[in-house]
Design an enzyme around this catalytic site. Structure first.
Site, PDB file in Angstrom:
ATOM      1  N   GLY A 160      -0.639   4.510  -1.325  1.00  0.00           N
ATOM      2  CA  GLY A 160      -1.750   5.126  -0.603  1.00  0.00           C
ATOM      3  C   GLY A 160      -1.291   6.291   0.272  1.00  0.00           C
ATOM      4  N   GLN A 161      -2.259   6.906   0.944  1.00  0.00           N
ATOM      5  CA  GLN A 161      -1.937   8.039   1.827  1.00  0.00           C
ATOM      6  C   GLN A 161      -0.871   7.655   2.861  1.00  0.00           C
ATOM      7  N   GLN A 183      -8.553  -2.559   0.601  1.00  0.00           N
ATOM      8  CA  GLN A 183      -9.681  -1.805   0.038  1.00  0.00           C
ATOM      9  C   GLN A 183     -10.174  -1.015   1.240  1.00  0.00           C
ATOM     10  N   SER A 184      -9.909   0.280   1.275  1.00  0.00           N
ATOM     11  CA  SER A 184     -10.051   1.042   2.523  1.00  0.00           C
ATOM     12  C   SER A 184     -11.262   1.975   2.569  1.00  0.00           C
ATOM     13  N   LEU A 200      -0.117  -2.070   4.848  1.00  0.00           N
ATOM     14  CA  LEU A 200      -1.072  -0.957   4.724  1.00  0.00           C
ATOM     15  C   LEU A 200      -2.013  -1.159   3.541  1.00  0.00           C
ATOM     16  N   TYR A 206     -16.267  -3.743   5.488  1.00  0.00           N
ATOM     17  CA  TYR A 206     -14.869  -3.333   5.700  1.00  0.00           C
ATOM     18  C   TYR A 206     -14.456  -3.554   7.156  1.00  0.00           C
ATOM     19  N   GLY A 219       0.820  -1.223   0.000  1.00  0.00           N
ATOM     20  CA  GLY A 219       0.000   0.000   0.000  1.00  0.00           C
ATOM     21  C   GLY A 219       0.844   1.258   0.000  1.00  0.00           C
ATOM     22  N   ARG A 253      -4.918  12.573   1.286  1.00  0.00           N
ATOM     23  CA  ARG A 253      -6.075  11.715   1.474  1.00  0.00           C
ATOM     24  C   ARG A 253      -6.820  11.546   0.154  1.00  0.00           C
ATOM     25  N   SER A 258      -8.118  -0.915  12.403  1.00  0.00           N
ATOM     26  CA  SER A 258      -8.915   0.307  12.258  1.00  0.00           C
ATOM     27  C   SER A 258      -9.947   0.492  13.363  1.00  0.00           C
ATOM     28  N   GLU A 293     -12.726   1.467  12.803  1.00  0.00           N
ATOM     29  CA  GLU A 293     -13.994   1.032  12.216  1.00  0.00           C
ATOM     30  C   GLU A 293     -14.426  -0.314  12.823  1.00  0.00           C
ATOM     31  N   ASP A 310       0.484  -8.469  -5.065  1.00  0.00           N
ATOM     32  CA  ASP A 310      -0.926  -8.217  -4.784  1.00  0.00           C
ATOM     33  C   ASP A 310      -1.330  -9.048  -3.577  1.00  0.00           C
TER      34      ASP A 310
HETATM   35  P1  NAP Z   1      -5.466   4.204   0.907  1.00  0.00           P
HETATM   36  O1  NAP Z   1      -4.976   5.580   0.641  1.00  0.00           O
HETATM   37  O2  NAP Z   1      -6.780   3.781   0.366  1.00  0.00           O
HETATM   38  O3  NAP Z   1      -4.342   3.201   0.342  1.00  0.00           O
HETATM   39  C1  NAP Z   1      -4.598   1.823   0.224  1.00  0.00           C
HETATM   40  C2  NAP Z   1      -3.414   1.155  -0.431  1.00  0.00           C
HETATM   41  O4  NAP Z   1      -3.697  -0.251  -0.554  1.00  0.00           O
HETATM   42  C3  NAP Z   1      -3.104   1.648  -1.858  1.00  0.00           C
HETATM   43  O5  NAP Z   1      -1.716   1.760  -2.031  1.00  0.00           O
HETATM   44  C4  NAP Z   1      -3.661   0.527  -2.727  1.00  0.00           C
HETATM   45  O6  NAP Z   1      -2.999   0.395  -3.956  1.00  0.00           O
HETATM   46  C5  NAP Z   1      -3.328  -0.674  -1.851  1.00  0.00           C
HETATM   47  N1  NAP Z   1      -4.064  -1.883  -2.226  1.00  0.00           N
HETATM   48  C6  NAP Z   1      -5.395  -1.996  -2.445  1.00  0.00           C
HETATM   49  N2  NAP Z   1      -5.705  -3.253  -2.769  1.00  0.00           N
HETATM   50  C7  NAP Z   1      -4.549  -3.962  -2.762  1.00  0.00           C
HETATM   51  C8  NAP Z   1      -4.203  -5.310  -3.047  1.00  0.00           C
HETATM   52  N3  NAP Z   1      -5.109  -6.211  -3.427  1.00  0.00           N
HETATM   53  N4  NAP Z   1      -2.904  -5.683  -2.943  1.00  0.00           N
HETATM   54  C9  NAP Z   1      -1.959  -4.794  -2.600  1.00  0.00           C
HETATM   55  N5  NAP Z   1      -2.227  -3.497  -2.306  1.00  0.00           N
HETATM   56  C10 NAP Z   1      -3.500  -3.095  -2.398  1.00  0.00           C
HETATM   57  O7  NAP Z   1      -5.492   3.905   2.463  1.00  0.00           O
HETATM   58  P2  NAP Z   1      -4.758   4.674   3.676  1.00  0.00           P
HETATM   59  O8  NAP Z   1      -5.645   5.734   4.171  1.00  0.00           O
HETATM   60  O9  NAP Z   1      -3.366   4.983   3.280  1.00  0.00           O
HETATM   61  O10 NAP Z   1      -4.777   3.528   4.792  1.00  0.00           O
HETATM   62  C11 NAP Z   1      -3.697   2.602   4.917  1.00  0.00           C
HETATM   63  C12 NAP Z   1      -4.183   1.393   5.675  1.00  0.00           C
HETATM   64  O11 NAP Z   1      -4.627   1.777   6.965  1.00  0.00           O
HETATM   65  C13 NAP Z   1      -5.368   0.660   5.043  1.00  0.00           C
HETATM   66  O12 NAP Z   1      -5.227  -0.710   5.327  1.00  0.00           O
HETATM   67  C14 NAP Z   1      -6.571   1.220   5.779  1.00  0.00           C
HETATM   68  O13 NAP Z   1      -7.634   0.304   5.731  1.00  0.00           O
HETATM   69  C15 NAP Z   1      -5.983   1.385   7.163  1.00  0.00           C
HETATM   70  N6  NAP Z   1      -6.566   2.424   8.005  1.00  0.00           N
HETATM   71  C16 NAP Z   1      -6.680   3.690   7.536  1.00  0.00           C
HETATM   72  C17 NAP Z   1      -7.170   4.681   8.360  1.00  0.00           C
HETATM   73  C18 NAP Z   1      -7.294   6.113   7.898  1.00  0.00           C
HETATM   74  O14 NAP Z   1      -8.005   6.878   8.549  1.00  0.00           O
HETATM   75  N7  NAP Z   1      -6.605   6.498   6.840  1.00  0.00           N
HETATM   76  C19 NAP Z   1      -7.546   4.372   9.687  1.00  0.00           C
HETATM   77  C20 NAP Z   1      -7.401   3.065  10.132  1.00  0.00           C
HETATM   78  C21 NAP Z   1      -6.888   2.098   9.285  1.00  0.00           C
HETATM   79  P3  NAP Z   1      -3.545   1.140  -5.305  1.00  0.00           P
HETATM   80  O15 NAP Z   1      -2.911   2.488  -5.263  1.00  0.00           O
HETATM   81  O16 NAP Z   1      -3.039   0.258  -6.368  1.00  0.00           O
HETATM   82  O17 NAP Z   1      -5.043   1.172  -5.218  1.00  0.00           O
HETATM   83  N1  GDD Z   2     -17.005   9.520   2.391  1.00  0.00           N
HETATM   84  C1  GDD Z   2     -18.038  10.307   2.754  1.00  0.00           C
HETATM   85  N2  GDD Z   2     -18.649  11.082   1.825  1.00  0.00           N
HETATM   86  N3  GDD Z   2     -18.414  10.307   4.049  1.00  0.00           N
HETATM   87  C2  GDD Z   2     -19.430  11.131   4.407  1.00  0.00           C
HETATM   88  C3  GDD Z   2     -20.083  11.950   3.493  1.00  0.00           C
HETATM   89  C4  GDD Z   2     -19.684  11.922   2.125  1.00  0.00           C
HETATM   90  O1  GDD Z   2     -20.218  12.609   1.263  1.00  0.00           O
HETATM   91  N4  GDD Z   2     -21.031  12.667   4.149  1.00  0.00           N
HETATM   92  C5  GDD Z   2     -20.970  12.291   5.426  1.00  0.00           C
HETATM   93  N5  GDD Z   2     -20.010  11.364   5.585  1.00  0.00           N
HETATM   94  C6  GDD Z   2     -19.676  10.683   6.851  1.00  0.00           C
HETATM   95  C7  GDD Z   2     -19.713   9.165   6.744  1.00  0.00           C
HETATM   96  O2  GDD Z   2     -21.071   8.695   6.809  1.00  0.00           O
HETATM   97  C8  GDD Z   2     -18.882   8.784   7.959  1.00  0.00           C
HETATM   98  O3  GDD Z   2     -19.685   8.746   9.110  1.00  0.00           O
HETATM   99  C9  GDD Z   2     -17.885   9.943   8.080  1.00  0.00           C
HETATM  100  O4  GDD Z   2     -18.346  10.982   7.216  1.00  0.00           O
HETATM  101  C10 GDD Z   2     -16.452   9.582   7.701  1.00  0.00           C
HETATM  102  O5  GDD Z   2     -16.467   8.960   6.437  1.00  0.00           O
HETATM  103  P1  GDD Z   2     -15.100   8.654   5.629  1.00  0.00           P
HETATM  104  O6  GDD Z   2     -14.272   9.879   5.523  1.00  0.00           O
HETATM  105  O7  GDD Z   2     -15.487   7.958   4.370  1.00  0.00           O
HETATM  106  O8  GDD Z   2     -14.291   7.685   6.623  1.00  0.00           O
HETATM  107  P2  GDD Z   2     -14.736   6.414   7.479  1.00  0.00           P
HETATM  108  O9  GDD Z   2     -14.784   6.836   8.919  1.00  0.00           O
HETATM  109  O10 GDD Z   2     -15.918   5.745   6.917  1.00  0.00           O
HETATM  110  O11 GDD Z   2     -13.505   5.424   7.254  1.00  0.00           O
HETATM  111  C11 GDD Z   2     -12.164   5.909   7.320  1.00  0.00           C
HETATM  112  O12 GDD Z   2     -11.692   5.759   8.642  1.00  0.00           O
HETATM  113  C12 GDD Z   2     -11.566   4.408   9.106  1.00  0.00           C
HETATM  114  C13 GDD Z   2     -11.059   4.461  10.552  1.00  0.00           C
HETATM  115  O13 GDD Z   2     -12.143   4.644  11.424  1.00  0.00           O
HETATM  116  C14 GDD Z   2     -11.341   5.106   6.314  1.00  0.00           C
HETATM  117  O14 GDD Z   2     -10.060   5.683   6.211  1.00  0.00           O
HETATM  118  C15 GDD Z   2     -11.158   3.672   6.748  1.00  0.00           C
HETATM  119  O15 GDD Z   2     -10.243   3.023   5.872  1.00  0.00           O
HETATM  120  C16 GDD Z   2     -10.606   3.677   8.183  1.00  0.00           C
HETATM  121  O16 GDD Z   2     -10.369   2.366   8.631  1.00  0.00           O
END
Ligand code: NAP
Ligand code: GDD
Length: 326
Positions: free
Chosen positions: A14-15, A84-85, A81, A150, A11, A185, A126, A128, A59
């Site tokens: 990704g971010q 499918q996030s 990391l 998820y 990953g 992001r 996460s 989540e 992959d």
């Molecule tokens: P992101 O921006 O969506 O990045 C996801 C990464 O996973 C991308 O590099 C994507 O590659 C790769 N990927 C997707 N499917 C794959 C597969 N089949 N095999 C190998 N790589 C694959 O997510 P992020 O925000 O950086 O989050 C990083 C990790 O932390 C994720 O596991 C997410 O679920 C977890 N997480 C995130 C948050 C948050 O708030 N950001 C919070 C808690 C946990 P491509 O570029 O090719 O699509």
């Molecule tokens: N995406 C999105 N789009 N969310 C919206 C919208 C909209 O137009 N309007 C309101 N929301 C609300 C969603 O319903 C949710 O309650 C909140 O905004 C945050 O949504 P996201 O930013 O999509 O993040 P998430 O909390 O569902 O998931 C993210 O955080 C998780 C950790 O708690 C992702 O990064 C996950 O990968 C990560 O694990």
């Protein structure tokens, strides 16, 4: 192989992968990242690291590719990391989400067992997983009640990490990270959707922003601070699991208000609620207690909520203004 420490990041495009790659290259690591085969380049977030990270094709769906990536890079540390996030996509592609985000963790752990069981492993768990929360705030001991495919897949990934640690003695740690955001992001997540829309409206490129549930509350931190916690988790004498959070919760509405105010705009004139963005099951509020990480890792979040919102709006304004000039 050089004598430097080596890390492999799934990953990396990704971010979080991009911020972690920044951190590890700055620390002198030899950094490898896995990328998926794609018909077009998807390396925007790591272009600035060209020549400083080595990319390998692998992959999470493909066991052999993971084993080969480990054999080629021989890492001391692996950060999983890849996933499918995006939560809404997990309802439209639940099986694929389970394969990437859940079973993919087992594939990588099995590859580690085969190639080098001494590798230190970080799993991106996460908040989540807490879903319909059982207690407030959430800690490492709060039971999980995921509310999306998820979240369910992440709970599997979390427990298989704990299980491989306990079954095989692997150094496997799980970071239960609450939402963390940044100018890198993805545009579909609510914070970036808002900052991007604010910038577009300010520059006259758009007039409205359509959102779903504005009352949802999240514990939002800055991704750059959170990748430091990932690294710290793999430097401890014993592997364990840690909640990483700011300890503050804010609604989507508060994020909107701050973002629009920072650009001198009135959200009442631009924001429209659209049921298309509501979810089949919502996570109403998340707020984490990261006391354990603060005490044992010495980790603290350095970026405030207001600083985060303003950083994201400023970055989108700068990006779109420069694109408009070109
Ligand atoms: P992101 O921006 O969506 O990045 C996801 C990464 O996973 C991308 O590099 C994507 O590659 C790769 N990927 C997707 N499917 C794959 C597969 N089949 N095999 C190998 N790589 C694959 O997510 P992020 O925000 O950086 O989050 C990083 C990790 O932390 C994720 O596991 C997410 O679920 C977890 N997480 C995130 C948050 C948050 O708030 N950001 C919070 C808690 C946990 P491509 O570029 O090719 O699509
Ligand atoms: N995406 C999105 N789009 N969310 C919206 C919208 C909209 O137009 N309007 C309101 N929301 C609300 C969603 O319903 C949710 O309650 C909140 O905004 C945050 O949504 P996201 O930013 O999509 O993040 P998430 O909390 O569902 O998931 C993210 O955080 C998780 C950790 O708690 C992702 O990064 C996950 O990968 C990560 O694990």
């Amino acid at each position: 192989m050089s004598g430097r420490r080596r890390a492999l990041i799934t990953g990396i495009t990704g971010q979080d992968g991009s911020y972690l790659a920044d951190l590890l290259t700055d620390k002198g690591y030899e950094v490898f990242g896995t990328v998926r085969r794609s018909s077009s380049e998807n390396s925007e977030r790591i272009n600035h690291l060209h020549g400083r990270v080595q990319l390998l094709q692998a992959d999470l769906l493909d066991q052999a590719s993971l084993t080969m990536a480990l054999q080629e890079s021989r890492p001391h540390e692996v950060y999983n990391l890849g996933a499918q996030s995006f939560v809404p996509t997990s309802w439209s592609q639940p099986v694929l989400t389970a394969e990437f985000t859940g079973v993919g963790v087992t594939r990588l752990l099995e590859a580690i067992r085969t190639v080098d069981p001494g590798i230190r492993f970080y799993q991106a768990s996460s908040s989540e997983m807490f879903g319909k929360v059982r207690e407030v705030p959430q800690t490492e001991l709060t039971p999980f009640y995921p509310r999306s495919p998820y979240g369910v897949a992440k709970a599997y990934g979390h427990f298989i990490t704990v299980n491989y640690r306990e079954s095989y003695g692997l150094y496997a740690a799980s970071g239960i990270l609450f939402n963390h955001e940044s100018p890198r992001r993805g545009l579909e997540f609510v914070t970036r959707k808002i900052s991007d829309a604010v910038a577009r409206i300010k520059l006259g490129l758009a007039t409205e922003l359509r959102l779903g549930n504005m009352d949802a509350e999240r514990d939002w931190g800055f991704a750059g601070d959170y990748v430091e916690a990932m690294w710290l988790m793999l430097q401890q004498p014993e592997p364990s699991d840690y909640v990483i959070a700011t300890g503050e919760t804010h609604s989507v509405r508060e994020f909107v208000d701050l973002a629009f105010a920072h650009a001198g705009l009135d959200p009442e004139r631009h924001v429209v609620t659209d049921p298309a963005f509501l979810r089949p099951a919502e996570v109403d509020q998340l707020i984490g207690d990261s006391s354990r990480a603060r005490a044992e890792l010495g980790w603290v979040p350095r970026t405030s909520f207001t600083e985060l919102v303003e950083m994201m709006v400023d970055a989108d304004l700068a990006r779109l203004a420069s694109a408009a000039r070109v």
